[in-house]
Design a protein around this motif. Structure first.
Motif, mmCIF file in Angstrom:
data_model
loop_
_atom_site.group_PDB
_atom_site.id
_atom_site.type_symbol
_atom_site.label_atom_id
_atom_site.label_comp_id
_atom_site.label_asym_id
_atom_site.label_seq_id
_atom_site.Cartn_x
_atom_site.Cartn_y
_atom_site.Cartn_z
ATOM 1 N N LEU A 154 0.849 -1.179 0.000
ATOM 2 C CA LEU A 154 0.000 0.000 0.000
ATOM 3 C C LEU A 154 0.889 1.235 0.000
ATOM 4 C CD1 LEU A 154 -2.381 -1.103 2.908
ATOM 5 C CD2 LEU A 154 -2.635 -1.613 0.471
ATOM 6 N N LEU A 155 0.654 2.142 -0.933
ATOM 7 C CA LEU A 155 1.454 3.362 -1.015
ATOM 8 C C LEU A 155 0.523 4.566 -0.971
ATOM 9 C CD1 LEU A 155 2.784 1.232 -3.471
ATOM 10 C CD2 LEU A 155 4.639 2.782 -2.889
ATOM 11 N N ASP A 156 0.708 5.393 0.053
ATOM 12 C CA ASP A 156 -0.169 6.541 0.260
ATOM 13 C C ASP A 156 0.553 7.815 -0.170
ATOM 14 O OD1 ASP A 156 -2.186 8.217 1.000
ATOM 15 O OD2 ASP A 156 -2.235 7.624 3.111
ATOM 16 N N GLU A 157 0.124 8.376 -1.300
ATOM 17 C CA GLU A 157 0.693 9.604 -1.855
ATOM 18 C C GLU A 157 2.226 9.525 -1.986
ATOM 19 O OE1 GLU A 157 -1.077 12.112 -2.938
ATOM 20 O OE2 GLU A 157 -2.952 12.243 -1.806
ATOM 21 N N PRO A 158 2.740 8.517 -2.671
ATOM 22 C CA PRO A 158 4.199 8.366 -2.745
ATOM 23 C C PRO A 158 4.899 9.459 -3.544
ATOM 24 C CG PRO A 158 3.130 6.826 -4.239
ATOM 25 C CD PRO A 158 2.041 7.453 -3.414
ATOM 26 N N LEU A 159 4.152 10.229 -4.352
ATOM 27 C CA LEU A 159 4.768 11.236 -5.213
ATOM 28 C C LEU A 159 4.598 12.656 -4.684
ATOM 29 C CD1 LEU A 159 3.451 9.834 -8.626
ATOM 30 C CD2 LEU A 159 5.529 9.181 -7.389
ATOM 31 N N ILE A 186 -1.788 -1.170 -4.113
ATOM 32 C CA ILE A 186 -2.813 -0.123 -4.092
ATOM 33 C C ILE A 186 -2.080 1.187 -3.872
ATOM 34 C CG2 ILE A 186 -4.890 0.792 -3.000
ATOM 35 C CD1 ILE A 186 -5.560 -2.002 -2.046
ATOM 36 N N ILE A 187 -2.319 2.149 -4.757
ATOM 37 C CA ILE A 187 -1.599 3.416 -4.711
ATOM 38 C C ILE A 187 -2.597 4.565 -4.631
ATOM 39 C CG2 ILE A 187 0.116 4.881 -5.827
ATOM 40 C CD1 ILE A 187 1.014 2.399 -7.428
ATOM 41 N N VAL A 188 -2.505 5.349 -3.566
ATOM 42 C CA VAL A 188 -3.295 6.566 -3.435
ATOM 43 C C VAL A 188 -2.528 7.697 -4.104
ATOM 44 C CG1 VAL A 188 -4.090 8.337 -1.817
ATOM 45 C CG2 VAL A 188 -4.508 5.931 -1.327
ATOM 46 N N GLU A 189 -3.230 8.455 -4.930
ATOM 47 C CA GLU A 189 -2.569 9.581 -5.596
ATOM 48 C C GLU A 189 -3.623 10.642 -5.926
ATOM 49 O OE1 GLU A 189 -0.423 12.272 -6.890
ATOM 50 O OE2 GLU A 189 0.655 10.491 -6.208
ATOM 51 N N GLN A 190 -3.281 11.890 -5.648
ATOM 52 C CA GLN A 190 -4.186 12.987 -5.971
ATOM 53 C C GLN A 190 -4.239 13.242 -7.473
ATOM 54 O OE1 GLN A 190 -6.251 14.935 -4.320
ATOM 55 N NE2 GLN A 190 -5.845 14.275 -2.230
ATOM 56 N N ASN A 191 -3.121 13.041 -8.145
ATOM 57 C CA ASN A 191 -3.009 13.387 -9.547
ATOM 58 C C ASN A 191 -3.253 12.164 -10.433
ATOM 59 O OD1 ASN A 191 -2.039 14.144 -12.156
ATOM 60 N ND2 ASN A 191 -0.880 15.808 -11.209
ATOM 61 N N ALA A 192 -4.437 12.104 -11.033
ATOM 62 C CA ALA A 192 -4.791 10.948 -11.858
ATOM 63 C C ALA A 192 -3.849 10.791 -13.041
ATOM 64 C CB ALA A 192 -6.236 11.081 -12.348
ATOM 65 N N GLN A 193 -3.408 11.921 -13.618
ATOM 66 C CA GLN A 193 -2.530 11.837 -14.776
ATOM 67 C C GLN A 193 -1.265 11.042 -14.480
ATOM 68 O OE1 GLN A 193 -3.998 14.693 -13.756
ATOM 69 N NE2 GLN A 193 -4.388 16.097 -15.464
ATOM 70 N N LYS A 194 -0.775 11.155 -13.265
ATOM 71 C CA LYS A 194 0.478 10.502 -12.919
ATOM 72 C C LYS A 194 0.323 9.000 -12.727
ATOM 73 C CE LYS A 194 2.508 14.519 -10.585
ATOM 74 N NZ LYS A 194 2.916 15.076 -9.274
ATOM 75 N N ILE A 195 -0.753 8.566 -12.123
ATOM 76 C CA ILE A 195 -0.813 7.184 -11.651
ATOM 77 C C ILE A 195 -1.606 6.241 -12.553
ATOM 78 C CG2 ILE A 195 -2.880 7.211 -10.172
ATOM 79 C CD1 ILE A 195 0.705 5.917 -9.308
ATOM 80 N N LEU A 196 -2.556 6.757 -13.331
ATOM 81 C CA LEU A 196 -3.319 5.863 -14.203
ATOM 82 C C LEU A 196 -2.447 5.232 -15.275
ATOM 83 C CD1 LEU A 196 -6.681 7.815 -14.650
ATOM 84 C CD2 LEU A 196 -6.268 5.755 -13.273
ATOM 85 N N GLY A 197 -1.318 5.853 -15.560
ATOM 86 C CA GLY A 197 -0.420 5.305 -16.578
ATOM 87 C C GLY A 197 0.354 4.079 -16.142
ATOM 88 N N VAL A 198 0.373 3.782 -14.838
ATOM 89 C CA VAL A 198 1.157 2.632 -14.384
ATOM 90 C C VAL A 198 0.314 1.566 -13.687
ATOM 91 C CG1 VAL A 198 3.280 3.970 -14.153
ATOM 92 C CG2 VAL A 198 1.770 3.731 -12.179
#
Length: 242
Positions: A154-159, A186-198
């Motif tokens: 689980l990664l919470d806002e890793p970027l 499971i990766i939490v991310e505010q920026n969809a552009q960054k995380i949907l690609g991986v």
């Protein structure tokens, strides 16, 4: 493909306050999930609930078919739940190498393999945790979680708050962990552009409830869902998109 994690009508929060409302979702072994939503939607609470540090108010959590709902956080870690929280929680008085060897468990992810993934950690292996930059601390937090050899990470806002060059480096590492190594994540991310690609799949939370569930590629192409639930205008790039 077997189901690794299943949440069934899961409700949780802090004390008497309820944040999650009967959340149900499942993730298959070897798949990756982007957990998205606006601020306050319940993303971090959901991660904390899987880890076991919130107040359980209903529903079940199963890992590999085993009910872990009542297990303590350290028992969930032993069962295979790895966690990289927003705060990173590295041991700042230990060296980079000591941070990993102190928690390492047998399995494919060794300290040497983490150094291969993040060469700059090897360069800094004798530095204390408090001598690292924010990006290096994030790499160490991820590396330390990998040396636990979890079944689920689980990664919470890793970027969050990192320089663009570090973000690119971490995204490349996440892509390798997910695509090449097949680690369920499971990766939490505010920026969809960054995380949907991986990631393979995506879930959007709103007010503690699941309001969208699809593949990441489908969400990246769904302008209405992006604008409605995330306030993102236009089409988001995805690794499978032309």
């Amino acid at each position: 493909m077997a189901e690794l994690l299943a949440l069934e009508r899961l409700s949780a929060g802090y004390g008497e306050a309820r944040v999650l409302n009967e959340v149900s979702l499942a993730i298959q072994d070897g798949r990756s999930l982007a957990l998205l939503g606006r601020n306050g939607a319940g993303k971090t609470t959901l991660m904390n609930t899987i880890v076991g540090v919130t107040t359980h108010q209903g529903g079940t959590i199963r890992l590999g078919g085993r009910d872990i709902t009542r297990l303590r956080p350290e028992q969930r870690a032993m069962a295979g739940v790895g966690w990289v929280p927003q705060e990173r929680n590295i041991f700042k008085s230990l060296t980079v190498e000591e941070n990993m060897t102190a928690v390492a468990r047998p399995g494919p992810w060794t300290v040497a393999r983490v150094y291969e993934l993040f060469p700059r950690l090897q360069e800094r292996r004798r530095n204390l945790g408090n001598q690292l930059s924010g990006g290096e601390q994030q790499m160490l937090a991820l590396g330390r979680a990998l040396t636990l050899n979890p079944r689920l990470i689980l990664l919470d806002e890793p970027l969050e708050g990192l320089a663009p060059i570090i973000v690119d480096e971490l995204l490349a590492a996440l892509g390798r962990i997910i695509r090449d190594e097949g680690l369920t994540a499971i990766i939490v991310e505010q920026n969809a552009q960054k995380i949907l690609g991986v990631t393979d799949d995506a879930v959007i939370l709103d007010r503690g409830m699941v309001v969208h569930s699809s593949t990441s590629a489908a969400l990246a192409a769904d302008r209405v869902a992006l604008e409605t639930h995330l306030g993102v205008a236009g089409r988001v790039g995805h690794r499978g998109a032309a």
